[in-house]
Design a protein around this motif. Structure first.
Motif, PDB file in Angstrom:
ATOM      1  N   GLY A   1      -1.287  -0.743  -0.903  1.00 22.52           N
ATOM      2  CA  GLY A   1      -2.461  -0.048  -1.405  1.00 22.52           C
ATOM      3  C   GLY A   1      -3.436   0.348  -0.315  1.00 22.52           C
ATOM      4  N   HIS A   2      -3.602  -0.499   0.683  1.00 17.98           N
ATOM      5  CA  HIS A   2      -4.532  -0.197   1.776  1.00 17.98           C
ATOM      6  C   HIS A   2      -3.942   0.799   2.772  1.00 17.98           C
ATOM      7  CE1 HIS A   2      -7.930  -2.771   0.920  1.00 17.98           C
ATOM      8  NE2 HIS A   2      -7.130  -3.784   0.650  1.00 17.98           N
ATOM      9  N   ALA A   3      -2.627   0.791   2.945  1.00 14.21           N
ATOM     10  CA  ALA A   3      -2.002   1.654   3.949  1.00 14.21           C
ATOM     11  C   ALA A   3      -1.688   3.055   3.420  1.00 14.21           C
ATOM     12  CB  ALA A   3      -0.726   1.010   4.474  1.00 14.21           C
ATOM     13  N   ALA A   4      -1.536   3.191   2.119  1.00 17.12           N
ATOM     14  CA  ALA A   4      -1.147   4.482   1.544  1.00 17.12           C
ATOM     15  C   ALA A   4      -2.295   5.480   1.614  1.00 17.12           C
ATOM     16  CB  ALA A   4      -0.717   4.288   0.093  1.00 17.12           C
ATOM     17  N   PRO A   5      -1.991   6.756   1.826  1.00 15.72           N
ATOM     18  CA  PRO A   5      -3.048   7.770   1.847  1.00 15.72           C
ATOM     19  C   PRO A   5      -3.639   7.973   0.457  1.00 15.72           C
ATOM     20  CG  PRO A   5      -0.877   8.789   2.006  1.00 15.72           C
ATOM     21  CD  PRO A   5      -0.657   7.316   2.113  1.00 15.72           C
ATOM     22  N   ALA A   6      -4.853   8.498   0.416  1.00 14.30           N
ATOM     23  CA  ALA A   6      -5.579   8.634  -0.849  1.00 14.30           C
ATOM     24  C   ALA A   6      -4.888   9.574  -1.826  1.00 14.30           C
ATOM     25  CB  ALA A   6      -7.002   9.123  -0.567  1.00 14.30           C
ATOM     26  N   ASP A   7      -4.119  10.537  -1.328  1.00 10.92           N
ATOM     27  CA  ASP A   7      -3.474  11.500  -2.217  1.00 10.92           C
ATOM     28  C   ASP A   7      -2.041  11.109  -2.561  1.00 10.92           C
ATOM     29  OD1 ASP A   7      -2.510  11.922   0.354  1.00 10.92           O
ATOM     30  OD2 ASP A   7      -2.348  14.105   0.110  1.00 10.92           O
ATOM     31  N   ALA A   8      -1.650   9.861  -2.294  1.00  8.51           N
ATOM     32  CA  ALA A   8      -0.280   9.427  -2.573  1.00  8.51           C
ATOM     33  C   ALA A   8       0.002   9.467  -4.068  1.00  8.51           C
ATOM     34  CB  ALA A   8      -0.051   8.022  -2.029  1.00  8.51           C
ATOM     35  N   LEU A   9       1.233   9.831  -4.405  1.00  3.17           N
ATOM     36  CA  LEU A   9       1.717   9.793  -5.775  1.00  3.17           C
ATOM     37  C   LEU A   9       2.721   8.645  -5.854  1.00  3.17           C
ATOM     38  CD1 LEU A   9       3.010  12.897  -7.794  1.00  3.17           C
ATOM     39  CD2 LEU A   9       3.775  10.574  -8.195  1.00  3.17           C
ATOM     40  N   PHE A  10       2.417   7.643  -6.662  1.00  5.87           N
ATOM     41  CA  PHE A  10       3.257   6.453  -6.764  1.00  5.87           C
ATOM     42  C   PHE A  10       4.191   6.557  -7.970  1.00  5.87           C
ATOM     43  CE2 PHE A  10      -0.688   5.090  -4.687  1.00  5.87           C
ATOM     44  CZ  PHE A  10      -0.198   4.480  -3.555  1.00  5.87           C
ATOM     45  N   VAL A  11       5.447   6.209  -7.743  1.00  2.00           N
ATOM     46  CA  VAL A  11       6.426   6.101  -8.830  1.00  2.00           C
ATOM     47  C   VAL A  11       6.933   4.663  -8.811  1.00  2.00           C
ATOM     48  CG1 VAL A  11       8.560   6.988  -9.817  1.00  2.00           C
ATOM     49  CG2 VAL A  11       7.071   8.512  -8.505  1.00  2.00           C
ATOM     50  N   THR A  12       6.839   3.971  -9.935  1.00  2.00           N
ATOM     51  CA  THR A  12       7.150   2.547  -9.923  1.00  2.00           C
ATOM     52  C   THR A  12       8.224   2.171 -10.938  1.00  2.00           C
ATOM     53  OG1 THR A  12       5.445   1.927 -11.549  1.00  2.00           O
ATOM     54  CG2 THR A  12       4.770   2.070  -9.262  1.00  2.00           C
ATOM     55  N   GLU A  13       9.093   1.278 -10.517  1.00  3.36           N
ATOM     56  CA  GLU A  13      10.010   0.563 -11.401  1.00  3.36           C
ATOM     57  C   GLU A  13      10.340  -0.749 -10.692  1.00  3.36           C
ATOM     58  OE1 GLU A  13      14.173   0.815 -13.919  1.00  3.36           O
ATOM     59  OE2 GLU A  13      13.732   2.379 -12.464  1.00  3.36           O
ATOM     60  N   ALA A  14       9.558  -1.759 -10.996  1.00  4.35           N
ATOM     61  CA  ALA A  14       9.688  -3.000 -10.242  1.00  4.35           C
ATOM     62  C   ALA A  14       9.634  -4.243 -11.124  1.00  4.35           C
ATOM     63  CB  ALA A  14       8.602  -3.069  -9.168  1.00  4.35           C
ATOM     64  N   GLY A  15       9.923  -4.103 -12.397  1.00  6.37           N
ATOM     65  CA  GLY A  15      10.066  -5.251 -13.273  1.00  6.37           C
ATOM     66  C   GLY A  15       8.915  -6.225 -13.210  1.00  6.37           C
ATOM     67  N   SER A  16       9.169  -7.416 -12.706  1.00  7.46           N
ATOM     68  CA  SER A  16       8.158  -8.469 -12.645  1.00  7.46           C
ATOM     69  C   SER A  16       7.016  -8.126 -11.689  1.00  7.46           C
ATOM     70  CB  SER A  16       8.793  -9.797 -12.223  1.00  7.46           C
ATOM     71  OG  SER A  16       9.429  -9.673 -10.960  1.00  7.46           O
ATOM     72  N   ASN A  17       7.179  -7.086 -10.874  1.00 13.75           N
ATOM     73  CA  ASN A  17       6.124  -6.673  -9.938  1.00 13.75           C
ATOM     74  C   ASN A  17       5.166  -5.633 -10.531  1.00 13.75           C
ATOM     75  OD1 ASN A  17       6.700  -7.194  -6.535  1.00 13.75           O
ATOM     76  ND2 ASN A  17       8.083  -7.995  -8.073  1.00 13.75           N
ATOM     77  N   GLU A  18       5.445  -5.148 -11.733  1.00 14.26           N
ATOM     78  CA  GLU A  18       4.625  -4.068 -12.273  1.00 14.26           C
ATOM     79  C   GLU A  18       3.161  -4.480 -12.456  1.00 14.26           C
ATOM     80  OE1 GLU A  18       5.121  -0.917 -12.798  1.00 14.26           O
ATOM     81  OE2 GLU A  18       7.270  -0.783 -12.437  1.00 14.26           O
ATOM     82  N   VAL A  19       2.909  -5.698 -12.923  1.00 14.55           N
ATOM     83  CA  VAL A  19       1.524  -6.137 -13.107  1.00 14.55           C
ATOM     84  C   VAL A  19       0.796  -6.252 -11.769  1.00 14.55           C
ATOM     85  CG1 VAL A  19       0.052  -8.021 -13.892  1.00 14.55           C
ATOM     86  CG2 VAL A  19       1.938  -7.231 -15.331  1.00 14.55           C
ATOM     87  N   PRO A  20       1.381  -6.907 -10.746  1.00 14.73           N
ATOM     88  CA  PRO A  20       0.703  -6.909  -9.441  1.00 14.73           C
ATOM     89  C   PRO A  20       0.486  -5.506  -8.874  1.00 14.73           C
ATOM     90  CG  PRO A  20       2.403  -8.595  -9.490  1.00 14.73           C
ATOM     91  CD  PRO A  20       2.561  -7.791 -10.743  1.00 14.73           C
ATOM     92  N   ILE A  21       1.414  -4.604  -9.113  1.00 12.97           N
ATOM     93  CA  ILE A  21       1.244  -3.238  -8.605  1.00 12.97           C
ATOM     94  C   ILE A  21      -0.017  -2.606  -9.184  1.00 12.97           C
ATOM     95  CG2 ILE A  21       2.169  -0.888  -8.785  1.00 12.97           C
ATOM     96  CD1 ILE A  21       4.956  -2.095  -8.353  1.00 12.97           C
ATOM     97  N   THR A  22      -0.210  -2.721 -10.503  1.00 10.42           N
ATOM     98  CA  THR A  22      -1.385  -2.100 -11.107  1.00 10.42           C
ATOM     99  C   THR A  22      -2.679  -2.807 -10.708  1.00 10.42           C
ATOM    100  OG1 THR A  22      -1.082  -3.430 -13.130  1.00 10.42           O
ATOM    101  CG2 THR A  22      -0.091  -1.243 -13.076  1.00 10.42           C
ATOM    102  N   SER A  23      -2.569  -4.042 -10.256  1.00 10.97           N
ATOM    103  CA  SER A  23      -3.757  -4.775  -9.814  1.00 10.97           C
ATOM    104  C   SER A  23      -4.142  -4.454  -8.382  1.00 10.97           C
ATOM    105  CB  SER A  23      -3.512  -6.286  -9.941  1.00 10.97           C
ATOM    106  OG  SER A  23      -3.303  -6.669 -11.283  1.00 10.97           O
ATOM    107  N   TYR A  24      -3.149  -4.201  -7.518  1.00 11.90           N
ATOM    108  CA  TYR A  24      -3.418  -4.107  -6.089  1.00 11.90           C
ATOM    109  C   TYR A  24      -3.200  -2.714  -5.492  1.00 11.90           C
ATOM    110  CZ  TYR A  24      -3.668  -9.166  -6.269  1.00 11.90           C
ATOM    111  OH  TYR A  24      -4.036 -10.440  -6.587  1.00 11.90           O
ATOM    112  N   VAL A  25      -2.551  -1.824  -6.215  1.00 13.11           N
ATOM    113  CA  VAL A  25      -2.384  -0.454  -5.735  1.00 13.11           C
ATOM    114  C   VAL A  25      -3.276   0.435  -6.588  1.00 13.11           C
ATOM    115  CG1 VAL A  25      -0.785   1.449  -5.363  1.00 13.11           C
ATOM    116  CG2 VAL A  25      -0.022  -0.903  -4.984  1.00 13.11           C
ATOM    117  N   ARG A  26      -4.283   1.021  -5.987  1.00  7.20           N
ATOM    118  CA  ARG A  26      -5.271   1.830  -6.707  1.00  7.20           C
ATOM    119  C   ARG A  26      -5.121   3.300  -6.288  1.00  7.20           C
ATOM    120  NH1 ARG A  26      -9.534  -2.018  -7.550  1.00  7.20           N
ATOM    121  NH2 ARG A  26      -8.483  -3.987  -8.086  1.00  7.20           N
ATOM    122  N   PRO A  27      -4.462   4.129  -7.092  1.00  7.10           N
ATOM    123  CA  PRO A  27      -4.330   5.540  -6.730  1.00  7.10           C
ATOM    124  C   PRO A  27      -5.694   6.185  -6.530  1.00  7.10           C
ATOM    125  CG  PRO A  27      -2.850   4.979  -8.537  1.00  7.10           C
ATOM    126  CD  PRO A  27      -3.751   3.799  -8.338  1.00  7.10           C
ATOM    127  N   GLY A  28      -5.755   7.113  -5.585  1.00 11.27           N
ATOM    128  CA  GLY A  28      -7.025   7.740  -5.251  1.00 11.27           C
ATOM    129  C   GLY A  28      -7.299   9.037  -5.972  1.00 11.27           C
TER     130      GLY A  28
END
Length: 231
Positions: free
Chosen positions: A49-76
């Motif tokens: 989340g900190h390293a990705a550029p502000a205009d990044a488009l995230f596509v996710t499929e990570a099972g048990s990681n989906e909740v942490p992803i929405t908590s720690y990766v904040r699209p800009g």
């Protein structure tokens, strides 16, 4: 299930302006302090989340990681997180390839689990063959973590076939022609992610070993079973 526009228009006709106080803003995502692999999922996705550029488009499929992803990766920006409801296994990699083709001027970053990426792993060949410059980050915990969580919810201990030992994600991706790397800590991950996003000539994959999923809190398993009418 319904037409989105018709549904929204129908709902808007039934509601009025609320006088409730707006919720407080979520706290800032802390920066991981050089966490080494195998690391917590929170450290992995906070680093992304900190390293990705502000205009990044995230596509996710990570099972048990989906909740942490929405908590720690904040699209800009808006329209910056594509995911799928449960049951659509194999969505992530081909969706990321399509998203990069559909939005060539934006950096697309696929956030994947080591199990979920294998449902449509031949998407790597397509990305390499056509030089589609997406960046893929894989959380490798060596297990089918989300099904272990469901087994816990359903009181089905000992379900076989949920461990995925010795998957070599980097070698597999390289065999498809992907520029593949293993990140050993969050600092290295951040550098690799930035380099992958900047490389617009080929796709990049970064594998990160993460800890196995923790058991769910008792209140979560109870709440889930209650919603399903279980006793």
């Amino acid at each position: 299930m319904a037409d989105i526009r018709a549904t929204v228009e129908a709902v808007l006709g039934e509601i009025s302006e609320s006088s409730r106080t707006a919720p407080q803003a979520r706290p800032e995502v802390p920066r991981p302090e050089g966490a080494a692999a195998p690391m917590q999922a929170a450290d992995l996705w906070a680093a992304v989340g900190h390293a990705a550029p502000a205009d990044a488009l995230f596509v996710t499929e990570a099972g048990s990681n989906e909740v942490p992803i929405t908590s720690y990766v904040r699209p800009g920006a808006s329209l910056s997180h594509m995911s799928a409801v449960g049951g659509g296994l194999g969505f992530g990699l081909p969706a990321a390839v399509g998203a990069q083709l559909g939005a060539p001027d934006r950096p697309v970053i696929a956030l994947m689990g080591d199990g979920s990426m294998h449902y449509a792993i031949t998407s790597l060949w397509t990305a390499a063959r056509h030089k589609i410059p997406l960046t893929i980050v894989v959380s490798s915990n060596g297990e089918y973590g989300v099904l272990k969580q469901f087994a816990e919810i359903e009181s089905a201990a000992g379900v076989p076939g949920l461990d995925l030992p010795e998957l070599n994600i980097v070698a597999t991706a390289a065999s498809y022609g992907i520029d593949a790397h293993e990140a050993t800590d969050t600092d290295e991950l951040a550098k690799m992610l930035r380099a992958g996003v900047e490389d617009r000539e080929r796709p990049t994959l970064i594998n990160v070993r993460t800890n196995r999923v923790k058991k769910l809190a008792p209140r979560l398993t109870w709440a889930h079973r209650a919603r399903r009418g279980c006793r």
